[in-house]
Design a protein around this motif. Sequence first.
Motif, PDB file in Angstrom:
ATOM      1  N   LEU A 226      34.469  78.816 -75.086  1.00 32.41           N
ATOM      2  CA  LEU A 226      35.658  78.321 -75.781  1.00 32.41           C
ATOM      3  C   LEU A 226      36.441  79.512 -76.323  1.00 32.41           C
ATOM      4  CD1 LEU A 226      37.311  76.003 -77.199  1.00 32.41           C
ATOM      5  CD2 LEU A 226      35.743  76.302 -79.139  1.00 32.41           C
ATOM      6  N   THR A 227      37.709  79.585 -75.978  1.00 31.06           N
ATOM      7  CA  THR A 227      38.578  80.638 -76.480  1.00 31.06           C
ATOM      8  C   THR A 227      39.642  80.022 -77.381  1.00 31.06           C
ATOM      9  OG1 THR A 227      38.211  82.009 -74.528  1.00 31.06           O
ATOM     10  CG2 THR A 227      40.158  82.506 -75.856  1.00 31.06           C
ATOM     11  N   VAL A 228      39.812  80.611 -78.562  1.00 32.60           N
ATOM     12  CA  VAL A 228      40.765  80.130 -79.561  1.00 32.60           C
ATOM     13  C   VAL A 228      41.818  81.213 -79.766  1.00 32.60           C
ATOM     14  CG1 VAL A 228      41.046  79.304 -81.934  1.00 32.60           C
ATOM     15  CG2 VAL A 228      38.903  78.845 -80.691  1.00 32.60           C
ATOM     16  N   ALA A 320      34.423  88.921 -80.813  1.00 29.78           N
ATOM     17  CA  ALA A 320      35.447  89.168 -81.815  1.00 29.78           C
ATOM     18  C   ALA A 320      35.338  90.637 -82.180  1.00 29.78           C
ATOM     19  CB  ALA A 320      35.251  88.274 -83.034  1.00 29.78           C
ATOM     20  N   THR A 321      36.170  91.088 -83.093  1.00 26.74           N
ATOM     21  CA  THR A 321      36.101  92.489 -83.497  1.00 26.74           C
ATOM     22  C   THR A 321      34.727  92.783 -84.097  1.00 26.74           C
ATOM     23  OG1 THR A 321      38.448  92.422 -84.007  1.00 26.74           O
ATOM     24  CG2 THR A 321      37.195  94.273 -84.878  1.00 26.74           C
ATOM     25  N   SER A 322      34.090  93.841 -83.646  1.00 27.30           N
ATOM     26  CA  SER A 322      32.764  94.189 -84.147  1.00 27.30           C
ATOM     27  C   SER A 322      32.846  94.754 -85.559  1.00 27.30           C
ATOM     28  CB  SER A 322      32.101  95.214 -83.223  1.00 27.30           C
ATOM     29  OG  SER A 322      32.769  96.460 -83.321  1.00 27.30           O
ATOM     30  N   VAL A 323      31.717  94.746 -86.249  1.00 27.89           N
ATOM     31  CA  VAL A 323      31.662  95.320 -87.595  1.00 27.89           C
ATOM     32  C   VAL A 323      32.039  96.803 -87.548  1.00 27.89           C
ATOM     33  CG1 VAL A 323      30.116  95.905 -89.508  1.00 27.89           C
ATOM     34  CG2 VAL A 323      29.983  93.639 -88.432  1.00 27.89           C
ATOM     35  N   ALA A 324      31.545  97.487 -86.540  1.00 28.40           N
ATOM     36  CA  ALA A 324      31.812  98.922 -86.445  1.00 28.40           C
ATOM     37  C   ALA A 324      33.295  99.212 -86.235  1.00 28.40           C
ATOM     38  CB  ALA A 324      30.996  99.520 -85.309  1.00 28.40           C
ATOM     39  N   ALA A 325      34.002  98.301 -85.573  1.00 26.32           N
ATOM     40  CA  ALA A 325      35.413  98.531 -85.256  1.00 26.32           C
ATOM     41  C   ALA A 325      36.348  97.745 -86.170  1.00 26.32           C
ATOM     42  CB  ALA A 325      35.678  98.153 -83.800  1.00 26.32           C
ATOM     43  N   ALA A 334      39.681  84.703 -80.400  1.00 28.68           N
ATOM     44  CA  ALA A 334      38.224  84.747 -80.570  1.00 28.68           C
ATOM     45  C   ALA A 334      37.607  83.858 -79.507  1.00 28.68           C
ATOM     46  CB  ALA A 334      37.809  84.277 -81.958  1.00 28.68           C
ATOM     47  N   THR A 335      36.465  84.282 -79.011  1.00 27.19           N
ATOM     48  CA  THR A 335      35.791  83.535 -77.945  1.00 27.19           C
ATOM     49  C   THR A 335      34.334  83.297 -78.339  1.00 27.19           C
ATOM     50  OG1 THR A 335      37.205  84.550 -76.268  1.00 27.19           O
ATOM     51  CG2 THR A 335      35.168  83.547 -75.504  1.00 27.19           C
TER      52      THR A 335
END
Length: 471
Positions: A226-228, A320-325, A334-335
């Motif tokens: 599912l992509t939002v 989604a965006t990683s914690v590191a980035a 978001a998927t």
Amino acid sequence: MTSPSFSVTAPGDVEAAVTAAVSTGIPAALSDLGTLVRIPGIAWPAFDQTQLVRSAAAVAELAEGTGVFDSVRVLRAAIPGTDEVGQPAILARRAARNGKPTILLYAHHDVQPPGADELWETPPFEPTVRDGRLYGRGAADDKAGIMAHIASIRAVAEALGDDLDLGIAMFIEGEEEYGSRSFAQFLTDNEDALRADAIVVADSGNWDSDTPGLTVSLRGAVRFTLTVRTLDHASHSGMFGGAVPDAMLATIRLLNTLWDENGSVAVEGLTVRDAATPEYSEETLRDETGLLPGVSPIGDGTILSRIWNKPSVTVIGVDATSVAAASNTLSPEATVVLSCRIAPGQSADDAYAALQAHLRAHVPFGAELSFSDVDLGNPFLVDTSGWAVGLVRGAMADGYGTAPVDLGIGGSIPFIADLVERFPGAEILVTGVEDPHSRAHSPNESLHLDTFRHAVATEALLLTRMNEITL
């Protein structure tokens, strides 16, 4: 075949010889299992696919070594709707003689990815024995199923010799963990070689390490991506946050509608099966799953009804965006990957339609939704009135020394529906070598060695008793 006749000669002597052959053959079977575990055959494209070729060749060699099969082949089938072919599978067969039935033995030689190496107490592809268990990826799921077949055939062949008239087919798949994408086509391509009166699917579990289980129900599976989307590009979260909904906010709000306050699935159109379940305590659940002391179970009704007879929805992946980035940015997209188990009795098509309708009806802020990578598998219910079910229950009772329990399984084996469709006259017997502490698909997967011994004895007795049947 609905009413076979039984003509048994000196069953005590025959079965004693088979049981003795099982016992003496276990060390070799475990050694061969260790050899298989060392081969990291994973069907995911990101992994070395030549390892599956090695794994298939090793299994074919084991099948040849039993000396019972007329033919042993390594085959592939096309994946419908693509230009690809599936992973290598092993198909072995010996013809029945003197009016005896044929049994098809199924297992799979591919395994799940190991996951993070640091979560394993010993290397995932280095078989290690400790505390009565064999650890390694595939040690239980499902290379032990392969070796249960091989070891039982060896024992029966040794004990019966020329008196073995039973027809035996063996199908060892190479992509079960990756969705069995070529399975249906493989059945079509090899229908005559696979045809049997009973089919043993050795890919399930037992009530516990001492008590055998015959799986009589399986939940179905609906998996999709599912992509939002809420934005056509990322924006500054300080400049526009509070007025503009980012994709992660919309995704969190949407996903939360899938469950009620108790954690039960709250999707209209997903059904529940009404069936009794054995006693099973919260204490046992905690022991078998590692549930943390302060965490409560979810759902309502008996614990096993939640696992066997009701739907579940699990988010198994997030992009989604990683914690590191992480940055101060409103994410445009978001998927997530949703894995949904559906109750026996409901079709996977209907369940997917209900899930899709629910998500579209509850999407917040007018976010855009898209669905992809849909994988559907129907649930399964065994007809327990057949002759083969009675035969395997008796073999389990004698092989384990205790009466079996009829199990529902929360997991899914979607390809069973293909077997039922292709071979409607065959009885399906879903067995296994796993126990609740096997941790299949998880780090530190393991096989309980005594359970394996009992499983081999059970299957050897089943083959011996089928050898006494006259069609």
